[in-house]
Design a protein around this motif. Structure first.
Motif, PDB file in Angstrom:
ATOM      1  N   ASN A 157       0.804  -1.221   0.000  1.00 54.03           N
ATOM      2  CA  ASN A 157       0.000   0.000   0.000  1.00 54.03           C
ATOM      3  C   ASN A 157       0.839   1.274   0.000  1.00 54.03           C
ATOM      4  O   ASN A 157       0.460   2.281  -0.607  1.00 54.03           O
ATOM      5  CB  ASN A 157      -0.930  -0.006   1.213  1.00 54.03           C
ATOM      6  N   LYS A 159      -3.126  -1.077  -4.083  1.00 54.76           N
ATOM      7  CA  LYS A 159      -3.381  -0.005  -3.139  1.00 54.76           C
ATOM      8  C   LYS A 159      -4.778  -0.199  -2.540  1.00 54.76           C
ATOM      9  O   LYS A 159      -5.701  -0.653  -3.205  1.00 54.76           O
ATOM     10  CB  LYS A 159      -3.281   1.357  -3.815  1.00 54.76           C
ATOM     11  N   TYR A 160      -4.899   0.169  -1.281  1.00 52.51           N
ATOM     12  CA  TYR A 160      -6.139  -0.124  -0.572  1.00 52.51           C
ATOM     13  C   TYR A 160      -7.352   0.532  -1.228  1.00 52.51           C
ATOM     14  O   TYR A 160      -8.387  -0.117  -1.409  1.00 52.51           O
ATOM     15  CB  TYR A 160      -6.027   0.322   0.891  1.00 52.51           C
TER      16      TYR A 160
END
Length: 358
Positions: A95, A106-107
């Motif tokens: 992340n 990525k979150y």
């Protein structure tokens, strides 16, 4: 000749920022169905139905008192809610440090993808043949899907058996079930040496289903059709020019649309004008398939006026979960239940086999 060549270099990886995801399947049914009032009971909810009585056309004799009186009655249909989860978790390294095309890993990107996944989960469940059930501690409560609701409990389609009601609390009473004449379970067409030669489901077949609905309920302003790709293609055979097919009228006259109009007659069928009202056609993914995973030719023609999706305040809702150090994590959660309206207002095409012949 001496020279420094590519083989002598440590070359940086050339990874384009372009990413490819061709999966553009959307969820038109969820877009079209109305949002109903929020649920107040996750176990059971209901809606009321009523209908008019038969006609009284016998003459009343002179000097007769009114000594018998009519009654009236409403009925209830019941549904259950269902909880849907999608969970996402990425590591701290993925992340915050690693770089990947299109922010993969990525979150925030995972949240967006999981919301889309859950929309697809919900649509597939709603349009399946599944029965409802209560929570037993192992499997949670589940909604009655549309294929089970638009049902006479005797017709045998692609499932290979009649769709009976196993949940007594949500079973549709006999008097309110979809008439058998509004459920089509035969093949769509006949092939000869692999080539379509005859249309089993044709314009007369659809008109007969629509007429039965009209005879019982009157004219509908419009029905909305949700069909898989196999049925969409077949409707093209039925309602536009198709040479050398039995049960098809090859000569017809129709006005040409404007050049800017996307709904060219020869380009496909997106609207059907029947003798008993119009039907708009929406091609949709994740309708019930055969046991081998092939398209089944499934379609629903729905009166959506009194249909609604009842949510709970939790609909495609992102809930952050505790990060214990490994990285951000969360949950996409929906709790909802469909209110399917009156079963007698809908039609279902559920071929037991998509074609016969050789």
């Amino acid at each position: 000749m001496g020279a420094v060549t590519t083989a002598d270099q440590v070359v940086r990886e050339d990874l384009s920022n372009l990413f490819i995801n061709l999966d553009e399947r959307d969820t038109p049914f969820l877009t079209r169905i109305k949002r109903g009032e929020d649920l107040h009971n996750v176990k059971l909810f209901s809606w009321a139905l009523e209908k008019y009585d038969g006609r009284m056309i016998v003459g009343i004799p002179e000097n007769k008192d009114a000594d018998e009186f009519e009654t009236d009655k409403q009925d209830q249909l019941y549904g259950r809610s269902q909880k849907f989860w999608r969970s996402q978790h990425v590591t701290v390294e993925a992340n915050t440090i690693n770089k990947a095309p299109a922010d993969f890993g990525k979150y925030n990107k995972q949240v967006i993808k999981k919301i889309e996944e859950q929309k697809r989960d919900i649509q597939q469940r709603l349009l399946s043949d599944a029965d409802s059930r209560d929570d037993d501690g192992v499997t949670g409560r589940e909604v009655m899907a549309l294929g089970r609701f638009v049902n006479d409990a005797t017709s045998v389609g692609v499932s290979g058996a009649a769709l009976t009601f196993g949940d007594s609390q949500t079973a549709v009473p006999v008097d309110w079930r979809t008439p058998t004449a509004q459920i089509y379970v035969a093949a769509l067409y006949v092939t000869s040496s692999g080539v379509v030669s005859d249309l089993t489901f044709n314009e007369d077949s659809l008109n007969a289903m629509m007429q039965n609905r009209f005879d019982n309920l009157g004219m509908s302003s419009k029905l909305s059709g949700f069909v898989d790709a196999a049925l969409k293609r077949h409707l093209g055979r039925v309602f536009r020019y198709a040479k050398n097919l039995t049960n098809y009228t090859p000569l017809s006259r129709s006005p040409l649309p404007a050049v800017a109009d996307k709904e060219w007659l020869i380009g496909g069928v997106d609207m059907i004008e029947t003798d008993f009202g119009p039907v708009d056609i929406n091609m949709i993914t994740w309708l019930p398939r055969t046991s081998a995973g092939a398209l089944s030719g499934r379609g629903y023609f729905l009166d959506m006026e009194f249909m609604a999706l009842r949510a709970s305040g939790l609909y495609l809702t992102h809930q952050t979960q505790e990060d214990k150090g490994a990285g951000p994590r969360g949950l996409i959660q929906s709790i909802l239940g469909p209110m399917w309206g009156d079963p007698r207002g809908h039609l279902k095409i559920d071929p037991n086999v998509i074609n016969t012949g050789t």
